[in-house]
Write a protein that holds these residues in place. Structure first.
Motif, PDB file in Angstrom:
ATOM      1  N   ASN A 241     -16.279  13.231  34.208  1.00 51.13           N
ATOM      2  CA  ASN A 241     -15.522  13.738  35.348  1.00 51.13           C
ATOM      3  C   ASN A 241     -14.103  14.130  34.932  1.00 51.13           C
ATOM      4  O   ASN A 241     -13.587  15.182  35.335  1.00 51.13           O
ATOM      5  N   MET A 242     -13.479  13.277  34.135  1.00 48.74           N
ATOM      6  CA  MET A 242     -12.115  13.564  33.679  1.00 48.74           C
ATOM      7  C   MET A 242     -12.097  14.817  32.817  1.00 48.74           C
ATOM      8  O   MET A 242     -11.217  15.681  32.976  1.00 48.74           O
ATOM      9  N   LEU A 243     -13.064  14.939  31.931  1.00 48.90           N
ATOM     10  CA  LEU A 243     -13.103  16.093  31.044  1.00 48.90           C
ATOM     11  C   LEU A 243     -13.279  17.386  31.824  1.00 48.90           C
ATOM     12  O   LEU A 243     -12.626  18.392  31.533  1.00 48.90           O
ATOM     13  N   ASP A 244     -14.148  17.369  32.828  1.00 49.69           N
ATOM     14  CA  ASP A 244     -14.331  18.568  33.647  1.00 49.69           C
ATOM     15  C   ASP A 244     -13.019  19.007  34.300  1.00 49.69           C
ATOM     16  O   ASP A 244     -12.680  20.194  34.332  1.00 49.69           O
ATOM     17  N   SER A 245     -12.277  18.044  34.823  1.00 49.89           N
ATOM     18  CA  SER A 245     -11.007  18.372  35.473  1.00 49.89           C
ATOM     19  C   SER A 245     -10.009  18.958  34.483  1.00 49.89           C
ATOM     20  O   SER A 245      -9.320  19.938  34.776  1.00 49.89           O
ATOM     21  N   LEU A 246      -9.919  18.352  33.304  1.00 52.45           N
ATOM     22  CA  LEU A 246      -8.972  18.835  32.305  1.00 52.45           C
ATOM     23  C   LEU A 246      -9.368  20.210  31.783  1.00 52.45           C
ATOM     24  O   LEU A 246      -8.509  21.050  31.522  1.00 52.45           O
ATOM     25  N   CYS A 247     -10.667  20.454  31.653  1.00 55.17           N
ATOM     26  CA  CYS A 247     -11.122  21.764  31.195  1.00 55.17           C
ATOM     27  C   CYS A 247     -10.844  22.845  32.235  1.00 55.17           C
ATOM     28  O   CYS A 247     -10.613  24.007  31.889  1.00 55.17           O
ATOM     29  N   GLU A 248     -10.880  22.475  33.502  1.00 55.92           N
ATOM     30  CA  GLU A 248     -10.491  23.435  34.539  1.00 55.92           C
ATOM     31  C   GLU A 248      -9.026  23.839  34.362  1.00 55.92           C
ATOM     32  O   GLU A 248      -8.646  24.987  34.579  1.00 55.92           O
ATOM     33  N   CYS A 249      -8.196  22.882  33.967  1.00 47.17           N
ATOM     34  CA  CYS A 249      -6.805  23.208  33.675  1.00 47.17           C
ATOM     35  C   CYS A 249      -6.720  24.198  32.518  1.00 47.17           C
ATOM     36  O   CYS A 249      -5.924  25.133  32.547  1.00 47.17           O
ATOM     37  N   ARG A 250      -7.538  23.992  31.512  1.00 44.07           N
ATOM     38  CA  ARG A 250      -7.517  24.914  30.367  1.00 44.07           C
ATOM     39  C   ARG A 250      -7.985  26.297  30.781  1.00 44.07           C
ATOM     40  O   ARG A 250      -7.465  27.319  30.296  1.00 44.07           O
ATOM     41  N   LEU A 251      -8.963  26.369  31.699  1.00 43.27           N
ATOM     42  CA  LEU A 251      -9.393  27.669  32.206  1.00 43.27           C
ATOM     43  C   LEU A 251      -8.269  28.376  32.947  1.00 43.27           C
ATOM     44  O   LEU A 251      -8.232  29.602  33.018  1.00 43.27           O
ATOM     45  N   SER A 252      -7.354  27.599  33.508  1.00 45.23           N
ATOM     46  CA  SER A 252      -6.171  28.184  34.148  1.00 45.23           C
ATOM     47  C   SER A 252      -5.053  28.442  33.155  1.00 45.23           C
ATOM     48  O   SER A 252      -3.939  28.761  33.539  1.00 45.23           O
ATOM     49  N   ARG A 253      -5.365  28.264  31.873  1.00 49.00           N
ATOM     50  CA  ARG A 253      -4.473  28.576  30.770  1.00 49.00           C
ATOM     51  C   ARG A 253      -3.279  27.638  30.652  1.00 49.00           C
ATOM     52  O   ARG A 253      -2.260  27.995  30.066  1.00 49.00           O
ATOM     53  N   MET A 254      -3.372  26.467  31.233  1.00 51.95           N
ATOM     54  CA  MET A 254      -2.359  25.470  30.932  1.00 51.95           C
ATOM     55  C   MET A 254      -2.465  25.115  29.452  1.00 51.95           C
ATOM     56  O   MET A 254      -3.562  24.912  28.940  1.00 51.95           O
ATOM     57  N   PRO A 255      -1.337  25.059  28.737  1.00 51.39           N
ATOM     58  CA  PRO A 255      -1.389  24.695  27.320  1.00 51.39           C
ATOM     59  C   PRO A 255      -2.024  23.324  27.108  1.00 51.39           C
ATOM     60  O   PRO A 255      -1.833  22.403  27.913  1.00 51.39           O
ATOM     61  N   VAL A 256      -2.767  23.186  26.041  1.00 51.49           N
ATOM     62  CA  VAL A 256      -3.402  21.906  25.723  1.00 51.49           C
ATOM     63  C   VAL A 256      -2.373  20.785  25.653  1.00 51.49           C
ATOM     64  O   VAL A 256      -2.630  19.658  26.077  1.00 51.49           O
ATOM     65  N   GLN A 257      -1.170  21.111  25.148  1.00 44.50           N
ATOM     66  CA  GLN A 257      -0.128  20.086  25.010  1.00 44.50           C
ATOM     67  C   GLN A 257       0.233  19.468  26.355  1.00 44.50           C
ATOM     68  O   GLN A 257       0.474  18.250  26.442  1.00 44.50           O
TER      69      GLN A 257
END
Length: 350
Positions: free
Chosen positions: A102-118
């Protein structure tokens, strides 16, 4: 290392979607505007680390996310509680728990919105230290590690037992903290005009147990070449940066010409503080007063190290020659990872 070669000044990672991932004050990531799109049905067991990397890296690639494999590997590492990518590789056959999935899905959605990995994982390695990172404080780039390298190299040959260093524009504290961590003989003062940056530097300093050797100051370099003090977050309250002298001054100032700002990746414009990038019409808005300040604040034999735009070394050499009264001597220009002129060393004459 991720994002090792940056093709345009401080620009890396791709286009940002306005569909946002944001961070609240306690650092927790919150996704908004679109629900997580699960890659696996909820009625089957969670995927293995290897399966999740394959699935998300393919999706990142299909949606145009730069560094798709590296992005998911860093997110997975964060979720399973490690900072080492090798640990992720070794755990490819292990299954995620429901909470991890669940946590990974949420964080990957952030990456899809182009938030930097950092920002997504909230930390990043810089040289041999680990820094907490929060938006919009500027993310230290890999090439700035070379600025630290050249500064440390000069420190190793300077001969003084105890050296005083000033960093102008500390951001997350990367430069001062990396120098102080590597060289136990230095004391640093790290200043920034952004109070939030100063507070982040203080957090990172305390995490690295450098409180006794790194003072953090909320202060602004003025156009006149003087420094206006707002508050000392830690250190002597009677600190006077107008009359104090230093062995070294180091800075990664804003140096991108204003006309280039609109062409930067939208991710940077949405997530990072543009004040840490915008160097004015010629990119020299901060560098010019910084040279003036260094002329008065450096001890004879002291050195200024700057990260600059590739067009600036020639100007700095011209400036120091045109104004001999400043007693500044251009010494050398160093290359970055991509073989661009990026760092300038200036000597203070007796």
């Amino acid at each position: 290392m991720l994002f090792r070669c940056i093709s345009s000044a401080r620009a890396f990672l791709g286009v940002v979607s306005a569909e946002a991932c944001t961070k609240c004050s306690n650092g927790k990531i919150i996704t908004s505007f679109r629900p997580a799109q699960r890659l696996f049905a909820t009625n089957v067991q969670c995927p293995t680390v290897g399966e999740i990397i394959e699935q998300w890296s393919n999706r990142f690639k299909n949606e145009g996310i730069p560094e798709p494999v590296e992005s998911i590997e860093h997110i997975v590492a964060h979720v399973i509680g490690t900072s080492k990518i090798l640990d992720v590789v070794n755990a490819r056959n292990e299954r995620l728990t429901v909470d991890q999935h669940n946590m990974l899905d949420s964080l990957c959605e952030c990456r899809l919105s182009r938030m930097p990995v950092q920002y997504i994982i909230g930390e990043w390695d810089f040289r041999d230290i680990n820094l907490k990172l929060v938006p919009p404080i500027f993310i230290p780039r890999p090439e700035t590690e070379m600025l630290v390298h050249y500064t440390l190299k000069a420190l190793s040959t300077s001969g003084n037992e105890r050296r005083e260093i000033l960093e102008i524009g500390c951001g997350s504290g990367a430069i001062s903290l990396a120098i102080a961590h590597a060289d136990k003989t230095v004391n640093c003062i790290a200043i920034d005009s952004n109070l939030q940056a100063c507070e982040l530097t203080k957090i990172n300093r305390d995490r690295l147990d450098l409180k006794d050797r790194v003072a953090v100051v909320h202060a602004t370099l003025k156009e006149s070449g003087t420094i206006e003090l707002s508050d000392v977050l830690n250190g002597p309250k009677d600190l006077d940066l107008t009359s104090r002298s230093f062995d070294f001054i180091v800075s990664n100032p804003p140096y991108v010409p204003t006309k280039q700002i609109p062409g930067l990746n939208p991710e940077i414009k949405l997530y990072e503080d543009l004040r840490a990038l915008d160097g004015g019409d010629d990119g020299l808005k901060v560098i010019k007063p910084l040279l003036k300040y260094a002329a008065t604040a450096l001890k004879p034999g002291g050195r200024l190290f700057l990260e600059v735009d590739t067009t600036h070394p020639e100007y700095i050499q011209f400036f120091t020659t045109k104004y001999p009264v400043l007693k500044l001597q251009y010494e050398h220009t160093y290359k970055d990872f991509c073989n661009n002129d990026r760092f300038v060393e200036v000597l203070k004459l007796p």
